[in-house]
Design a protein around this motif. Structure first.
Motif, mmCIF file in Angstrom:
data_model
loop_
_atom_site.group_PDB
_atom_site.id
_atom_site.type_symbol
_atom_site.label_atom_id
_atom_site.label_comp_id
_atom_site.label_asym_id
_atom_site.label_seq_id
_atom_site.Cartn_x
_atom_site.Cartn_y
_atom_site.Cartn_z
ATOM 1 N N VAL A 1 47.407 37.622 50.158
ATOM 2 C CA VAL A 1 47.274 38.584 49.066
ATOM 3 C C VAL A 1 45.892 38.386 48.459
ATOM 4 N N SER A 2 45.155 39.470 48.269
ATOM 5 C CA SER A 2 43.782 39.394 47.754
ATOM 6 C C SER A 2 43.569 40.456 46.690
ATOM 7 N N ILE A 3 42.580 40.221 45.838
ATOM 8 C CA ILE A 3 42.108 41.266 44.939
ATOM 9 C C ILE A 3 40.704 41.643 45.378
ATOM 10 N N VAL A 4 40.443 42.942 45.474
ATOM 11 C CA VAL A 4 39.161 43.424 45.993
ATOM 12 C C VAL A 4 38.525 44.371 44.985
ATOM 13 N N TYR A 5 37.189 44.461 45.041
ATOM 14 C CA TYR A 5 36.466 45.357 44.138
ATOM 15 C C TYR A 5 35.087 45.669 44.730
ATOM 16 N N PRO A 6 34.534 46.845 44.406
ATOM 17 C CA PRO A 6 33.192 47.183 44.906
ATOM 18 C C PRO A 6 32.137 46.279 44.291
ATOM 19 N N GLN A 7 31.163 45.905 45.075
ATOM 20 C CA GLN A 7 30.159 44.936 44.642
ATOM 21 C C GLN A 7 29.313 45.414 43.473
ATOM 22 N N GLY A 8 28.926 46.675 43.462
ATOM 23 C CA GLY A 8 27.928 47.113 42.490
ATOM 24 C C GLY A 8 28.474 47.646 41.185
ATOM 25 N N ARG A 9 29.796 47.560 40.940
ATOM 26 C CA ARG A 9 30.341 48.176 39.733
ATOM 27 C C ARG A 9 31.161 47.182 38.911
ATOM 28 N N VAL A 10 30.728 45.942 38.856
ATOM 29 C CA VAL A 10 31.518 44.913 38.178
ATOM 30 C C VAL A 10 31.061 44.776 36.731
ATOM 31 N N THR A 11 31.875 45.262 35.808
ATOM 32 C CA THR A 11 31.591 45.091 34.389
ATOM 33 C C THR A 11 32.216 43.794 33.896
ATOM 34 N N VAL A 12 31.930 43.437 32.651
ATOM 35 C CA VAL A 12 32.533 42.252 32.064
ATOM 36 C C VAL A 12 34.049 42.385 32.037
ATOM 37 N N ALA A 13 34.537 43.567 31.697
ATOM 38 C CA ALA A 13 35.985 43.770 31.628
ATOM 39 C C ALA A 13 36.637 43.605 32.997
ATOM 40 N N ILE A 14 35.999 44.152 34.037
ATOM 41 C CA ILE A 14 36.556 44.009 35.387
ATOM 42 C C ILE A 14 36.569 42.553 35.814
ATOM 43 N N ARG A 15 35.455 41.874 35.584
ATOM 44 C CA ARG A 15 35.391 40.463 35.983
ATOM 45 C C ARG A 15 36.426 39.633 35.217
ATOM 46 N N THR A 16 36.616 39.950 33.934
ATOM 47 C CA THR A 16 37.598 39.226 33.133
ATOM 48 C C THR A 16 38.997 39.431 33.695
ATOM 49 N N PHE A 17 39.335 40.677 34.052
ATOM 50 C CA PHE A 17 40.659 40.940 34.610
ATOM 51 C C PHE A 17 40.839 40.225 35.943
#
Length: 320
Positions: free
Chosen positions: A290-306
């Protein structure tokens, strides 16, 4: 940060030349989203902007640069040669800006903003929803938009910030962080077992009724997975009933319509209550990641915190 300095220099030159001053970073971000979404309308939707505004921003950007960035047709968009080069540069610049803002905001203010998350329904109901009070207490300024679905999602096209996925990851353009693993069980109801008996081997499944789970990605039933003599094997099962949603799948099993195979999270309450029983425990397949994935160039503080919070709670909830 040389690219950022160049952008600032261009803005100053534009101002000194008395040309209309553009919000260059917003224009870049809008252009990138149009390319990623492959549509002006879809980009406008994910940016919460009117389509006309998105179109105007990109047209003004092209006029400012003096070259077309996109080839437009009634059915599709594609990048020109200049557009492809500019798109790659914009991704680098915007990633640097996001990183700089994240580092600064992380030390000066509480994280805030909106995070759109997609996840399988069973993980959302079993892991995320029971812990939302904890998240709200720790991060009151972050708004979560949770999508619980077994349907596979396209993060870029649909404007999703991050997603929890099970199994092997196919999209190498996304950043992935491992959360844990899921164990898959084969189960049946006492009603079914009383009528048809319990299979004692994978080979015996041919004499049993099963319920197939239809993949929302392919439209075809998923293969059943087992471990036989230390080797993982897949079996294509014929069935009279197939469904494409987890709760409906479990309900078919509870009704005694046939054997079902799905994650331990989905069936554990029914195993504890006795409404389902695991069969072929000796033939359990290897757990799936099980993994969590996200696009590299759109990481805000809120996304990183979550994402960090998910990784933290997964140490206990998904480390099975």
């Amino acid at each position: 940060m040389g690219n950022i300095e160049a952008v600032i220099g261009q803005i100053r030159q534009a101002d000194s030349a008395r040309r209309p001053l553009m919000d260059k970073l917003q224009a870049m971000a809008t252009f990138v989203r149009v390319v990623e979404a492959r549509s002006f309308s879809k980009a406008a939707e994910t940016l919460s902007m009117p389509r006309s505004s998105v179109t105007t921003i990109v047209k003004n950007l092209e006029a400012h640069l003096g070259t077309p960035l996109l080839r437009r047709s009634t059915r599709s968009l594609s990048l020109t040669e200049a557009g492809a080069r500019y798109f790659a540069s914009c991704q680098i610049i915007l990633a640097e800006v996001a990183s700089a803002e994240s580092q600064l905001s992380a030390t000066t203010t509480a994280p805030r903003g909106r995070v759109r998350v997609d996840m399988p329904g069973v993980i959302g109901r079993s892991v995320i929803l029971p812990r939302l009070h904890e998240f709200e207490t720790r991060y009151p300024d972050i708004e979560l938009v949770l999508g619980l679905s077994d349907r596979p999602s396209d993060l870029i096209y649909e404007g999703i910030d991050c997603a929890i996925r099970t199994g092997a990851l196919a999209d190498s353009t996304l950043v992935a962080r491992r959360l844990g693993q899921l164990t898959w069980l084969t189960c049946a109801s006492p009603r079914y077992l009383k009528r048809y008996g319990e299979p004692d081997s994978v080979a015996a499944l041919g004499a049993h009724h099963v319920i197939n789970y239809v993949s929302n990605a392919t439209g075809r039933p998923l293969e059943w997975r087992f471990s036989v003599d230390g080797e993982d094997v897949t079996v294509t099962m014929r069935s009279r009933f197939s469904v494409n949603e987890t709760e409906a799948y479990v309900q078919c099993g509870l009704e005694g319509l046939g054997l079902i195979q799905l994650s331990e999270f989905a069936v554990s309450p029914f195993l504890r209550s006795g409404r389902l029983k695991e069969v072929l425990a000796q033939a359990r397949c290897a757990p799936v990641p099980v993994s969590i994935v996200y696009p590299q160039g759109r990481v805000t503080v809120a996304i990183r915190t979550f994402v960090d919070w998910i990784v933290e709670i997964a140490k206990t909830d998904l480390a099975r």
